[in-house]
Design an enzyme around this catalytic site. Structure first.
Site, PDB file in Angstrom:
ATOM      1  N   LYS A  22      30.983  29.135  38.215  1.00 50.33           N
ATOM      2  CA  LYS A  22      30.840  29.509  39.629  1.00 50.33           C
ATOM      3  C   LYS A  22      30.612  31.013  39.749  1.00 50.33           C
ATOM      4  O   LYS A  22      29.692  31.466  40.414  1.00 50.33           O
ATOM      5  CB  LYS A  22      32.107  29.105  40.398  1.00 50.33           C
ATOM      6  CG  LYS A  22      32.226  29.738  41.769  1.00 50.33           C
ATOM      7  CD  LYS A  22      33.483  29.290  42.504  1.00 50.33           C
ATOM      8  CE  LYS A  22      34.715  30.103  42.267  1.00 50.33           C
ATOM      9  NZ  LYS A  22      34.773  31.419  42.921  1.00 50.33           N
ATOM     10  N   ASN A  23      31.492  31.771  39.104  1.00 47.30           N
ATOM     11  CA  ASN A  23      31.449  33.217  39.324  1.00 47.30           C
ATOM     12  C   ASN A  23      30.299  33.911  38.593  1.00 47.30           C
ATOM     13  O   ASN A  23      30.034  35.076  38.841  1.00 47.30           O
ATOM     14  CB  ASN A  23      32.805  33.847  38.979  1.00 47.30           C
ATOM     15  CG  ASN A  23      33.831  33.536  40.061  1.00 47.30           C
ATOM     16  OD1 ASN A  23      33.468  33.093  41.161  1.00 47.30           O
ATOM     17  ND2 ASN A  23      35.101  33.731  39.762  1.00 47.30           N
ATOM     18  N   CYS A 116      38.720  33.352  49.584  1.00 41.55           N
ATOM     19  CA  CYS A 116      40.128  32.960  49.445  1.00 41.55           C
ATOM     20  C   CYS A 116      41.038  33.999  50.062  1.00 41.55           C
ATOM     21  O   CYS A 116      40.824  35.198  49.895  1.00 41.55           O
ATOM     22  CB  CYS A 116      40.500  32.841  47.970  1.00 41.55           C
ATOM     23  SG  CYS A 116      40.049  31.295  47.223  1.00 41.55           S
ATOM     24  N   ARG A 123      40.582  41.595  51.760  1.00 40.60           N
ATOM     25  CA  ARG A 123      40.225  42.081  50.418  1.00 40.60           C
ATOM     26  C   ARG A 123      39.246  43.250  50.562  1.00 40.60           C
ATOM     27  O   ARG A 123      38.234  43.151  51.241  1.00 40.60           O
ATOM     28  CB  ARG A 123      39.644  40.936  49.590  1.00 40.60           C
ATOM     29  CG  ARG A 123      40.756  40.009  49.072  1.00 40.60           C
ATOM     30  CD  ARG A 123      40.221  38.677  48.652  1.00 40.60           C
ATOM     31  NE  ARG A 123      39.586  38.696  47.354  1.00 40.60           N
ATOM     32  CZ  ARG A 123      38.935  37.651  46.852  1.00 40.60           C
ATOM     33  NH1 ARG A 123      38.826  36.550  47.545  1.00 40.60           N
ATOM     34  NH2 ARG A 123      38.395  37.725  45.664  1.00 40.60           N
ATOM     35  N   ASP A 306      42.923  33.733  37.750  1.00 36.39           N
ATOM     36  CA  ASP A 306      42.426  32.431  38.219  1.00 36.39           C
ATOM     37  C   ASP A 306      43.051  31.252  37.458  1.00 36.39           C
ATOM     38  O   ASP A 306      42.870  30.097  37.858  1.00 36.39           O
ATOM     39  CB  ASP A 306      40.897  32.365  38.104  1.00 36.39           C
ATOM     40  CG  ASP A 306      40.215  33.355  39.043  1.00 36.39           C
ATOM     41  OD1 ASP A 306      40.865  33.820  39.995  1.00 36.39           O
ATOM     42  OD2 ASP A 306      39.028  33.671  38.813  1.00 36.39           O
ATOM     43  N   ARG A 399      35.046  24.068  46.851  1.00 35.82           N
ATOM     44  CA  ARG A 399      34.350  25.351  46.732  1.00 35.82           C
ATOM     45  C   ARG A 399      34.048  25.676  45.274  1.00 35.82           C
ATOM     46  O   ARG A 399      33.058  26.331  44.984  1.00 35.82           O
ATOM     47  CB  ARG A 399      35.240  26.485  47.287  1.00 35.82           C
ATOM     48  CG  ARG A 399      35.227  26.616  48.777  1.00 35.82           C
ATOM     49  CD  ARG A 399      36.017  27.849  49.184  1.00 35.82           C
ATOM     50  NE  ARG A 399      35.621  28.964  48.340  1.00 35.82           N
ATOM     51  CZ  ARG A 399      36.453  29.861  47.804  1.00 35.82           C
ATOM     52  NH1 ARG A 399      37.730  29.802  48.048  1.00 35.82           N
ATOM     53  NH2 ARG A 399      36.002  30.823  47.051  1.00 35.82           N
TER      54      ARG A 399
HETATM   55  N1  EPU Z   1      39.414  46.085  44.779  1.00 32.99           N
HETATM   56  C1  EPU Z   1      39.464  47.233  45.496  1.00 32.99           C
HETATM   57  N2  EPU Z   1      38.312  47.670  46.100  1.00 32.99           N
HETATM   58  C2  EPU Z   1      37.149  46.997  46.007  1.00 32.99           C
HETATM   59  C3  EPU Z   1      37.105  45.800  45.265  1.00 32.99           C
HETATM   60  C4  EPU Z   1      38.267  45.365  44.652  1.00 32.99           C
HETATM   61  O1  EPU Z   1      40.507  47.867  45.598  1.00 32.99           O
HETATM   62  O2  EPU Z   1      36.151  47.451  46.576  1.00 32.99           O
HETATM   63  C5  EPU Z   1      40.655  45.596  44.116  1.00 32.99           C
HETATM   64  C6  EPU Z   1      41.130  44.232  44.647  1.00 32.99           C
HETATM   65  O3  EPU Z   1      41.869  44.360  45.823  1.00 32.99           O
HETATM   66  C7  EPU Z   1      41.969  43.723  43.493  1.00 32.99           C
HETATM   67  C8  EPU Z   1      41.250  44.307  42.279  1.00 32.99           C
HETATM   68  O4  EPU Z   1      40.389  45.336  42.753  1.00 32.99           O
HETATM   69  O5  EPU Z   1      43.246  44.294  43.546  1.00 32.99           O
HETATM   70  C9  EPU Z   1      40.457  43.322  41.488  1.00 32.99           C
HETATM   71  O6  EPU Z   1      39.640  42.585  42.349  1.00 32.99           O
HETATM   72  P1  EPU Z   1      38.143  42.232  41.933  1.00 32.99           P
HETATM   73  O7  EPU Z   1      37.236  43.097  42.724  1.00 32.99           O
HETATM   74  O8  EPU Z   1      38.000  42.227  40.459  1.00 32.99           O
HETATM   75  O9  EPU Z   1      38.047  40.779  42.448  1.00 32.99           O
HETATM   76  P2  EPU Z   1      36.751  40.162  42.981  1.00 32.99           P
HETATM   77  O10 EPU Z   1      35.610  40.774  42.272  1.00 32.99           O
HETATM   78  O11 EPU Z   1      36.775  40.138  44.443  1.00 32.99           O
HETATM   79  C10 EPU Z   1      36.470  38.267  41.202  1.00 32.99           C
HETATM   80  C11 EPU Z   1      36.356  36.784  41.275  1.00 32.99           C
HETATM   81  C12 EPU Z   1      37.738  36.208  41.600  1.00 32.99           C
HETATM   82  C13 EPU Z   1      38.709  36.641  40.509  1.00 32.99           C
HETATM   83  C14 EPU Z   1      38.730  38.163  40.390  1.00 32.99           C
HETATM   84  C15 EPU Z   1      39.598  38.672  39.256  1.00 32.99           C
HETATM   85  C16 EPU Z   1      34.120  36.405  42.063  1.00 32.99           C
HETATM   86  C17 EPU Z   1      33.241  35.957  43.187  1.00 32.99           C
HETATM   87  N3  EPU Z   1      35.409  36.414  42.323  1.00 32.99           N
HETATM   88  O12 EPU Z   1      36.916  38.668  42.481  1.00 32.99           O
HETATM   89  O13 EPU Z   1      37.593  34.819  41.591  1.00 32.99           O
HETATM   90  O14 EPU Z   1      40.000  36.181  40.829  1.00 32.99           O
HETATM   91  O15 EPU Z   1      37.384  38.655  40.186  1.00 32.99           O
HETATM   92  O16 EPU Z   1      39.182  38.132  38.048  1.00 32.99           O
HETATM   93  O17 EPU Z   1      33.653  36.714  40.986  1.00 32.99           O
HETATM   94  C18 EPU Z   1      38.140  32.615  42.160  1.00 32.99           C
HETATM   95  O18 EPU Z   1      37.155  32.264  41.504  1.00 32.99           O
HETATM   96  O19 EPU Z   1      39.013  31.817  42.604  1.00 32.99           O
HETATM   97  C19 EPU Z   1      38.315  34.036  42.468  1.00 32.99           C
HETATM   98  C20 EPU Z   1      39.111  34.484  43.441  1.00 32.99           C
END
Ligand code: EPU
Length: 420
Positions: A22-23, A116, A123, A306, A399
């Protein structure tokens, strides 16, 4: 509306195939905007998040031709640069369209993305905005929409305050067509980032270092057509491995890359789960006694957040006490309240830590899936539990897991989808 009804107590057997990630797919679809030629994506999972992402690219004006597990996208005629709140509210990955739109059209308008509810409050997307601004874009907020404008994007240096998966992927993609060299530091290192870089390089981009903390992107004038096979979903792989261990089942997990879940496999070994791995399979053998083991979630290659909720369910069946420390998201342990209702003995120390006293018998209950990963954890709990478990709000599960009821039923589980 639909719900899942699970009759607990049935072991799994036979084999299960892992779907495309998915990701990974959620980044490759928007990356197609960087090219005016046709992009073919294979091994695409049939899940709600992918449907929403394709819906969004079609809305923008791309031609989308869907087949079974495959899609062809041509973005030559894209004529919109706004991301509608209706779609953005459903998937956080809508933010991945912003960089490619800005790069190709010099503008993008979008609301704050949804997805989520797993972090405290909204977020954040500050890394994205800071990166776009450093490349030369201006950002205003009007009527709840971010408005990005740029005459030209230039190479830049950026240090992520913490490793972010989508932040790394977004700035990496956006830098592909920027003028000059971009250096991204303290990047996330997840396999999906490496896959995206390999894919873009095959189209003509010049990216090095993906999968390490420092990524260098040398801007190119254009990228061409591409054909891409999505890598296997490592979270689905790990989820099935945990599911087999929790239900004390023999299960062959096929079409996966065990090297992407080494952190989980090393722990399964420590807690007494018997398994063998090959290049593209994991063969789990029924293991009667599970030992407790503490985990701390961490960026790749550490234990993935995850997989935390499925692992937490497994620990309710372990012989002893374990501590789960969730470091990435503030709300991802709240689902343990539902495990307690099912009979688990869990103490929440604070929003980031729970202690689990195992083993406990679980009993079927009526539950609501709060998010994708907690949803699949509820299914695992339902498979172990005595009696019937009903799970509402299964959109959250659909999802990210393709036809989960049918796939689990084909290996012995009793999971039925019913209309309510
Ligand atoms: N963060 C910031 N600022 C930003 C972006 C992120 O402070 O601009 C922080 C977040 O608040 C968090 C940390 O950085 O504390 C890590 O978040 P990250 O950005 O890595 O998460 P994400 O990219 O939004 C992806 C996956 C998630 C997975 C996380 C961690 C996708 C679409 N989503 O999220 O997947 O949990 O990396 O591995 O790739 C899922 O598939 O269920 C899911 C939530």
């Amino acid at each position: 509306m639909e719900k899942l009804v699970i009759e607990g107590g049935h072991k799994l057997h036979g084999e299960i195939n892992v779907c495309g990630s998915k990701n990974a797919a959620l980044k490759i679809i928007p990356a197609s905007i960087l090219s005016k030629e046709t992009i073919v994506i294979n091994n695409l999972p049939a899940i709600e998040d992918i449907d929403r992402s394709l819906e969004l690219i079609e809305y923008l004006g791309a031609k989308v031709v869907k087949g079974k597990g495959t899609v062809e996208i041509t973005t030559k005629d894209i004529n919109k640069t706004d991301i509608p709140p209706k779609i953005a509210n459903k998937i956080r990955a809508s933010i991945m369209f912003v960089g490619p739109l800005l790069s190709r059209f010099g503008e993008a308008n979008f609301p704050h993305p949804g997805g989520c509810v797993i972090g405290a409050g909204i977020r954040p997307i500050d890394f994205f905005i800071e990166g776009f601004e450093k490349m030369g874009a201006s950002c205003k907020i009007k009527d709840g929409m971010y408005q990005l404008r740029a005459k030209e994007l230039l190479g830049f240096e950026y240090f992520f305050a913490k490793p972010s998966v989508t932040g790394t992927e977004s700035l990496m993609m956006t830098a592909v067509l920027a003028v000059g060299i971009t250096i991204l530091k303290n990047c996330a290192m997840e396999p999906e980032i490496q896959a995206l870089a390999e894919y873009l390089n095959r189209q003509g981009a010049n990216i090095s270092g993906a999968g390490t903390p420092t990524i260098t992107i040398k801007g190119v004038a254009s990228v061409g057509a591409g054909k891409f096979k999505i890598i296997p979903d490592r979270i689905e792989t790990g989820t099935f491995a945990i599911m087999a261990a929790a239900t004390k089942s023999n299960l062959l997990i096929k079409g996966c890359l065990p090297e992407h879940i080494e952190s989980l496999l090393s722990i399964l070994e420590r807690i007494g789960v018997n398994f063998v791995t090959g290049p593209d399979y994991i063969d789990i053998k029924a293991s009667e006694k599970i030992k407790p083991y503490d985990i701390i979630t961490h960026e790749y290659p550490g234990f993935p957040t995850d997989l935390q909720s499925p692992y937490t369910v497994l620990m309710t069946q372990a012989n002893g006490t374990s501590l789960i420390h969730e470091t990435i998201y503030d709300r991802r342990l709240l689902f343990t309240d539902m495990l307690t209702q099912m009979g688990a003995n869990i103490t929440m120390c604070d929003p980031h830590r729970v202690v689990i006293y195992g083993p406990t018998k679980l009993y079927g209950r009526k539950l609501t899936s709060p998010d994708l990963r907690a949803g699949i954890a509820m299914i695992i709990a339902g498979l172990i539990a005595e009696g019937e478990t009903q799970i509402d709000n299964i959109y959250q599960i659909d999802r990210g897991y393709e036809a989960i009821d049918q796939r689990l039923s084909s290996c012995g589980a009793k999971v039925t989808r019913v209309n309510i």
